[in-house]
Scaffold this motif. Structure first.
Motif, PDB file in Angstrom:
ATOM      1  N   ASP A  22       5.380 -40.897  -7.363  1.00  0.00           N
ATOM      2  CA  ASP A  22       4.954 -40.709  -8.947  1.00  0.00           C
ATOM      3  C   ASP A  22       6.554 -40.320  -9.801  1.00  0.00           C
ATOM      4  O   ASP A  22       6.588 -41.164 -10.682  1.00  0.00           O
ATOM      5  CB  ASP A  22       4.191 -39.580  -9.089  1.00  0.00           C
ATOM      6  CG  ASP A  22       2.770 -40.060  -9.165  1.00  0.00           C
ATOM      7  OD1 ASP A  22       2.638 -41.430  -9.265  1.00  0.00           O
ATOM      8  OD2 ASP A  22       1.714 -39.243  -8.946  1.00  0.00           O
ATOM      9  N   SER A  23       7.164 -39.533  -9.130  1.00  0.00           N
ATOM     10  CA  SER A  23       8.382 -39.008  -9.812  1.00  0.00           C
ATOM     11  C   SER A  23       9.543 -40.114  -9.909  1.00  0.00           C
ATOM     12  O   SER A  23      10.329 -40.407 -10.485  1.00  0.00           O
ATOM     13  CB  SER A  23       8.928 -37.763  -9.185  1.00  0.00           C
ATOM     14  OG  SER A  23       9.222 -37.930  -7.985  1.00  0.00           O
ATOM     15  N   ASP A  24       9.563 -40.729  -8.594  1.00  0.00           N
ATOM     16  CA  ASP A  24      10.542 -41.846  -8.341  1.00  0.00           C
ATOM     17  C   ASP A  24      10.463 -43.119  -9.346  1.00  0.00           C
ATOM     18  O   ASP A  24      11.013 -43.595  -9.882  1.00  0.00           O
ATOM     19  CB  ASP A  24      10.419 -42.412  -6.943  1.00  0.00           C
ATOM     20  CG  ASP A  24      10.852 -41.663  -5.939  1.00  0.00           C
ATOM     21  OD1 ASP A  24      10.693 -41.801  -4.645  1.00  0.00           O
ATOM     22  OD2 ASP A  24      11.783 -40.709  -6.445  1.00  0.00           O
ATOM     23  N   LEU A  25       9.006 -43.197  -9.462  1.00  0.00           N
ATOM     24  CA  LEU A  25       8.638 -44.373 -10.601  1.00  0.00           C
ATOM     25  C   LEU A  25       9.228 -44.199 -11.949  1.00  0.00           C
ATOM     26  O   LEU A  25       9.596 -44.940 -12.493  1.00  0.00           O
ATOM     27  CB  LEU A  25       7.390 -44.823 -10.473  1.00  0.00           C
ATOM     28  CG  LEU A  25       6.723 -45.551  -9.258  1.00  0.00           C
ATOM     29  CD1 LEU A  25       5.327 -45.538  -9.095  1.00  0.00           C
ATOM     30  CD2 LEU A  25       7.590 -46.918  -9.293  1.00  0.00           C
ATOM     31  N   PRO A 166       4.362 -45.974 -20.594  1.00  0.00           N
ATOM     32  CA  PRO A 166       3.744 -45.462 -19.338  1.00  0.00           C
ATOM     33  C   PRO A 166       3.392 -44.102 -19.566  1.00  0.00           C
ATOM     34  O   PRO A 166       4.115 -43.463 -20.404  1.00  0.00           O
ATOM     35  CB  PRO A 166       5.006 -45.669 -18.215  1.00  0.00           C
ATOM     36  CG  PRO A 166       6.075 -45.537 -19.127  1.00  0.00           C
ATOM     37  CD  PRO A 166       5.932 -46.260 -20.307  1.00  0.00           C
ATOM     38  N   PRO A 167       2.338 -43.609 -18.838  1.00  0.00           N
ATOM     39  CA  PRO A 167       1.997 -42.290 -19.180  1.00  0.00           C
ATOM     40  C   PRO A 167       3.408 -41.250 -18.333  1.00  0.00           C
ATOM     41  O   PRO A 167       3.647 -41.770 -17.409  1.00  0.00           O
ATOM     42  CB  PRO A 167       0.750 -42.026 -18.224  1.00  0.00           C
ATOM     43  CG  PRO A 167       0.712 -43.222 -17.165  1.00  0.00           C
ATOM     44  CD  PRO A 167       1.715 -44.362 -17.776  1.00  0.00           C
ATOM     45  N   LEU A 168       3.395 -40.258 -19.133  1.00  0.00           N
ATOM     46  CA  LEU A 168       4.586 -39.536 -18.763  1.00  0.00           C
ATOM     47  C   LEU A 168       4.030 -38.401 -17.943  1.00  0.00           C
ATOM     48  O   LEU A 168       4.170 -37.174 -18.401  1.00  0.00           O
ATOM     49  CB  LEU A 168       5.600 -38.943 -19.976  1.00  0.00           C
ATOM     50  CG  LEU A 168       5.913 -40.289 -20.602  1.00  0.00           C
ATOM     51  CD1 LEU A 168       6.719 -39.794 -21.875  1.00  0.00           C
ATOM     52  CD2 LEU A 168       7.457 -40.635 -19.571  1.00  0.00           C
ATOM     53  N   ILE A 169       3.644 -38.589 -16.876  1.00  0.00           N
ATOM     54  CA  ILE A 169       3.057 -37.525 -15.887  1.00  0.00           C
ATOM     55  C   ILE A 169       3.991 -37.282 -14.739  1.00  0.00           C
ATOM     56  O   ILE A 169       3.982 -38.355 -14.152  1.00  0.00           O
ATOM     57  CB  ILE A 169       1.479 -37.897 -15.512  1.00  0.00           C
ATOM     58  CG1 ILE A 169       0.709 -38.462 -16.601  1.00  0.00           C
ATOM     59  CG2 ILE A 169       0.913 -36.507 -14.917  1.00  0.00           C
ATOM     60  CD1 ILE A 169       0.070 -39.739 -16.038  1.00  0.00           C
ATOM     61  N   ILE A 170       4.273 -36.130 -14.808  1.00  0.00           N
ATOM     62  CA  ILE A 170       5.007 -35.739 -13.442  1.00  0.00           C
ATOM     63  C   ILE A 170       4.554 -34.653 -12.619  1.00  0.00           C
ATOM     64  O   ILE A 170       4.702 -33.579 -12.800  1.00  0.00           O
ATOM     65  CB  ILE A 170       6.523 -35.783 -13.801  1.00  0.00           C
ATOM     66  CG1 ILE A 170       7.187 -36.679 -14.511  1.00  0.00           C
ATOM     67  CG2 ILE A 170       7.464 -35.094 -12.474  1.00  0.00           C
ATOM     68  CD1 ILE A 170       8.616 -36.260 -14.955  1.00  0.00           C
ATOM     69  N   PRO A 171       3.498 -34.949 -11.857  1.00  0.00           N
ATOM     70  CA  PRO A 171       2.739 -34.012 -11.099  1.00  0.00           C
ATOM     71  C   PRO A 171       3.717 -33.424 -10.038  1.00  0.00           C
ATOM     72  O   PRO A 171       4.517 -34.183  -9.456  1.00  0.00           O
ATOM     73  CB  PRO A 171       1.615 -34.655 -10.158  1.00  0.00           C
ATOM     74  CG  PRO A 171       1.696 -36.143 -10.774  1.00  0.00           C
ATOM     75  CD  PRO A 171       3.052 -36.293 -11.484  1.00  0.00           C
ATOM     76  N   SER A 172       3.643 -32.146 -10.117  1.00  0.00           N
ATOM     77  CA  SER A 172       4.680 -31.500  -9.079  1.00  0.00           C
ATOM     78  C   SER A 172       4.015 -31.604  -7.808  1.00  0.00           C
ATOM     79  O   SER A 172       2.808 -31.825  -7.653  1.00  0.00           O
ATOM     80  CB  SER A 172       4.773 -29.935  -9.378  1.00  0.00           C
ATOM     81  OG  SER A 172       3.446 -29.323  -9.045  1.00  0.00           O
ATOM     82  N   PRO A 173       4.665 -31.874  -6.868  1.00  0.00           N
ATOM     83  CA  PRO A 173       4.495 -31.929  -5.467  1.00  0.00           C
ATOM     84  C   PRO A 173       3.327 -31.071  -4.837  1.00  0.00           C
ATOM     85  O   PRO A 173       2.381 -31.556  -4.445  1.00  0.00           O
ATOM     86  CB  PRO A 173       5.352 -31.865  -4.567  1.00  0.00           C
ATOM     87  CG  PRO A 173       6.521 -32.080  -5.434  1.00  0.00           C
ATOM     88  CD  PRO A 173       6.465 -31.336  -6.782  1.00  0.00           C
TER      89      PRO A 173
END
Lengths: 756, 146
Positions: A22-25, A166-173
């Motif tokens: 997710d965060s990489d993308l 794109p949806p700006l979601i960066i879920p934390s691990p």
């Protein structure tokens, strides 16, 4: 390992990877040119695809495959990473997540339909650019609407994939790991894979270890103080504290250790499935599953090992027909061995396939522009083989489901090097391939024997320990003999070379004559030797820590460890020590001596032997059949011819060879010792054994004749030095059998023209 | 206003030396040492610094100064290096000193002799010189510098 366990591991692993994806993308969307991130995403999806393939998760595999193909184009630079692609890729990630959740709850991929998503990804790939969002099919939206509901910061349902942004979601691990599937959200009782394991930061474990170490220290101090107390209640409490601390220490240490079998055990299944899919027959063997390895290291080698196994089967082992035509058995062999060696954990994967074709590796490396032709021309075979570890290298003619996209060996190398290990490849042409991975023992706990020498403590890894021998002063005096200065001990009739640790380390010798002699019998490269130390203390489990660069060059130490009392002890490297004491390099010349033995006259069982004492002391023997005469010359009769002493003997010039000196010359590889040691005994007469070698006579100078014996030489030990055939025990004395031919040869080379 | 630097100062004999305070992790009193046979003479041994094994270097040996008296207990100045913490054994510890850059001077050409290359320069204090050492070079074996 059961199927469900493999699944479990896969789920745990993939959950983690998805969080990163997710965060990489998102990173990629901001910086489309970020190559490392792109490679990272590619590898993750590659891994998911691969594992899904083994586990028979068809839908999952298909989705991952299409995404991987798209990424492949991006990576090759044929396309640019656009927000549309990011959206599609994130949808893929969500789809994978959804399937994983379903697998976790129901054991299958669920009823979701992903063909639309795949079509969309494929379309993006073919379009070659990102401007296709208008045609986003509505079905795709359905696929990605799975809200991840249990999350405090749950991503908003992506109902509108058509949104250009794109949806700006960066879920934390952490949150992603805890991600519960949709269905089970209402069913709190359902046990989740992720619940039964807690992931603990390694740093925290390190800290725990350190704290326990300090605790042990305090415990020891209290124990010492308690000795002077008589309060029973206090002593009882101290005792409990003692036990608890010991147990706590052991447990904390164990938290980090796992048998490597935890990883290896999944491979039989992997191999079977893979072999089946490739149409090959493979017999898989494993050894050393109980080798313990630090948890973090186990995690780190999991992927590299999988890649190596895939490669071995896909590229290494040939199809049955080809194997048959090459005269091999149809069934290929794949062997995976783990062991501790020289302070490292070694994992070897060996196949008996076609080996690596160096020419093909070279061509491939050239066509992929990994190296320039000039550089390649100068490379050795081994260097060319190592090219397979370069990023972007792949020799497989076709891209298969399992391997061949060029993310194989470079991932292996990157991951192994990350944990301070090395990986190397050996591949004799046509004879299979061995990939050898060495991982440092840095964090591994090993049992060690603690010994004293020169007032300091040292730890010896128990893997190289054979046995312990303790001699009282009397026994030591009789039992330790000298063979030309080198101390040996007869261990059950075999001569064991002795190495004194204090001498090797050049430290103060604190051993007294009246002390017991402690011999630690160690194994270095198949060669046993006895290490003499001052005292043997105890065995202890130690954590080996590497030495800092100021001490790296000292080969006799493999690291250091902190002992129970808080002091530091050095860990001996048995191999390095053996090398320093020439136990091993000596072995090489001994092997050479063995090869030469058939050509030399050998004293065989039942021969009559001449026993004599050479000038440097000890006892030596030679076959009587080689002796022409025994003579004594007055010292005044000796003359010099060049550097060589000679005597006139029946009208001929008889060259003289001092056996002890000549052996020393042979050992040092020099022609002559010159005058430095020419101190034939003080007596006026010189004892000489006249030997006939061909038509040449040579006089061997010795100290005195001892005896002539008929001996059935049964117990032969290998030779101790060049010029000696072997050693044995005659009349309860260590005896060296000299190689007369070699001595004569050495002595006459410079004299031949002058004699006759 | 001129730039200034902070240095952790210490003594070897009468000479005052300084190391960049940011490189100094901590100061530890004398610790029991584990001798390392066969090591370079400048390595005095290993110490256990709260579970971390740290190499202790005798700065007197490193700088080729005469050895300190047996009765004097050295102090450990623990440095942070790329290779983990390394301890320098010094005679006595001084203050952390803030000095102005304008007082700094590079070593004169005449500075030669053992370990001269470790010296970055000196600050001219009113009553003495504060000699600044290179924190990376000072912990490396003399041979490694070539």
């Amino acid at each position: 390992m059961s199927n469900s366990e493999i699944l479990r591991e896969f789920l745990l692993e993939t959950h983690e990877n998805l969080a990163l994806l997710d965060s990489d993308l998102i990173t990629l969307e901001k910086e489309p040119a970020e190559k490392n991130t792109l490679a990272q995403v590619f590898r993750t999806l590659h891994s998911v695809k691969g594992t899904a393939g083994f586990l028979g998760l068809v839908k999952l595999q298909a989705v991952a495959h299409s995404a991987e193909s798209l990424l492949s184009k991006l990576r090759a630079g044929e396309m640019r990473f656009t927000p549309t692609i990011a959206t599609a890729m994130l949808s893929v990630v969500d789809a994978i997540r959804e399937m994983l959740a379903s697998i976790e709850t129901f054991g299958n991929e669920g009823s979701g339909e992903y063909s639309a998503l795949i079509a969309e990804v494929d379309r993006l790939r073919e379009a070659g650019d990102g401007e296709v969002l208008a045609a986003q099919p509505a079905e795709a939206a359905l696929l990605v609407t799975q809200p991840v509901i249990a999350l405090p910061v749950a991503p908003p349902p992506m109902a509108h994939v058509t949104t250009p942004t794109p949806p700006l979601i960066i879920p934390s691990p952490a949150e992603t790991i805890a991600l519960p599937p949709l269905e089970s959200a209402s069913d709190a009782k359902a046990a989740h894979v992720s619940d039964s394991n807690i992931r603990v930061d390694v740093g925290l474990l390190d800290k725990l270890m350190t704290l326990v170490g300090e605790l042990v220290l305090s415990r020891n101090q209290i124990l010492q103080h308690s000795a002077s107390h008589e309060d029973d209640a206090f002593l009882g409490a101290v005792q409990r504290l003692n036990l608890l601390t010991t147990e706590l220490q052991a447990s904390v240490m164990k938290t980090r250790m796992q048998p490597i079998g935890n990883v290896l055990n999944k491979f039989p299944r992997v191999v079977r499935d893979l072999a089946l899919a490739c149409g090959k027959k493979v017999r898989f063997e494993m050894d050393g599953q109980d080798t313990e390895l630090d948890k973090t290291l186990i995690e780190a080698i999991r992927d590299p090992l999988t890649h190596m196994v895939r490669n071995a089967i896909d590229h290494g082992i040939e199809p049955p027909e080809i194997r048959k035509s090459r005269g091999k058995s149809e069934e290929g062999r794949l062997r995976m061995v783990a062991c501790h060696e020289g302070g490292k954990v070694i994992i070897e994967i060996t196949d008996d396939g076609g080996g690596i074709d160096v020419a093909r590796v070279r061509d491939k490396a050239l066509s992929a522009k990994l190296v320039s032709p000039e550089v390649v021309a100068r490379m050795s075979r081994q260097e060319i083989l190592r090219l397979i570890f370069m990023p972007g290298f792949s020799t497989a003619a076709s891209v298969t489901q399992f391997s061949g996209r060029g993310v194989g060996m470079d991932v292996v190398r990157t991951n192994i090097e990350k944990i301070g290990g090395t990986v190397d490849v050996e591949s004799p042409q046509g004879q299979g391939t061995t990939i050898r991975t060495k991982i440092p023992l840095t964090l591994a706990i090993i049992p060690a024997l603690i010994i004293d020498s020169g007032g300091e403590r040292y730890a010896i890894p128990q893997v190289s320990l054979l046995e312990l021998v303790s001699l009282n002063p009397d026994q030591a005096l009789r039992g330790i003999e000298r063979m030309h200065g080198a101390p040996v001990y007869r261990l059950r009739g075999t001569l064991l070379p002795l190495v004194f640790l204090d001498e090797q380390l050049q430290i103060e010798v604190t051993r007294g004559v009246a002390d017991d002699v402690n011999i630690i019998v160690l194994q270095a490269d198949d060669r046993p030797f006895g290490l003499v130390v001052d005292a043997i203390r105890d065995t202890e489990e130690i954590v080996v820590k590497p030495l800092q660069k100021q001490l790296k060059g000292i080969s006799v130490f493999s690291g250091a460890a902190i002992m129970g009392d808080g002091r530091v002890a050095l860990v001996l490297d048995v191999l390095g020590l053996a090398q320093r004491a020439s136990v091993i390099s000596g072995a090489k010349s001994r092997t050479l001596g063995e090869q030469e033995r058939p050509t030399a006259p050998v004293a065989s069982a039942g021969q009559t032997l001449l026993l004599f004492a050479p000038t440097a002391g000890g006892q030596m023997a030679m076959p009587l059949s080689l002796v022409a005469r025994l003579e004594e010359f007055p010292r005044t009769a000796l003359e010099n011819l060049g550097a060589r002493p000679v005597v006139q003997y029946f009208g001929h010039i008889l060259p003289l060879v001092d056996v002890s000196e000549e052996l020393e010359c042979l050992r040092l590889g020099r022609r002559s010792l010159r005058s430095q040691r020419r101190r034939h005994s003080v007596s006026d007469a010189v004892s000489v054994v006249v030997c006939a070698a061909g038509d040449q006579q040579v006089g061997l100078v010795i100290d005195r004749f001892l005896d002539i014996v008929d001996d059935h030489v049964a117990d032969r030990s290998r030779a101790s030095r060049p010029g000696v055939l072997f050693t044995s025990i005659i009349q309860e004395q260590v005896t060296e059998f000299i190689d007369v031919a070699a001595l004569v040869r050495a002595a006459t080379i410079d004299l031949l023209p002058h004699t006759t | 206003m001129t730039a200034s630097h902070q240095y952790c100062t210490f003594y070897l004999g009468d000479q005052c030396f300084g190391l960049d305070v940011l490189k100094v992790q901590e100061i530890v009193r004398y610790q029991p040492l584990t001798m390392v046979p066969l090591a370079h003479p400048m390595v005095r041994g290993l110490i256990n610094l709260r579970g971390q094994i740290v190499t202790a270097i005798d700065l007197r040996v490193r700088l080729a100064l005469p050895p300190r008296l047996e009765s004097d207990e050295p102090v450990n100045v623990v440095l942070q290096t790329d290779d983990g913490a390394v301890s320098l054994m010094v005679d006595e510890i001084g203050d952390v000193m803030e000095v102005a850059e304008e007082h700094f001077e590079r070593p004169p050409e005449t500075l030669r002799g053992a370990a001269w290359d470790l010296i970055q320069g000196a600050y001219k204090l009113t009553d003495r010189l504060l000699v600044i050492l290179d924190p990376e070079l000072v912990v490396s074996l003399p041979a490694e510098q070539n």
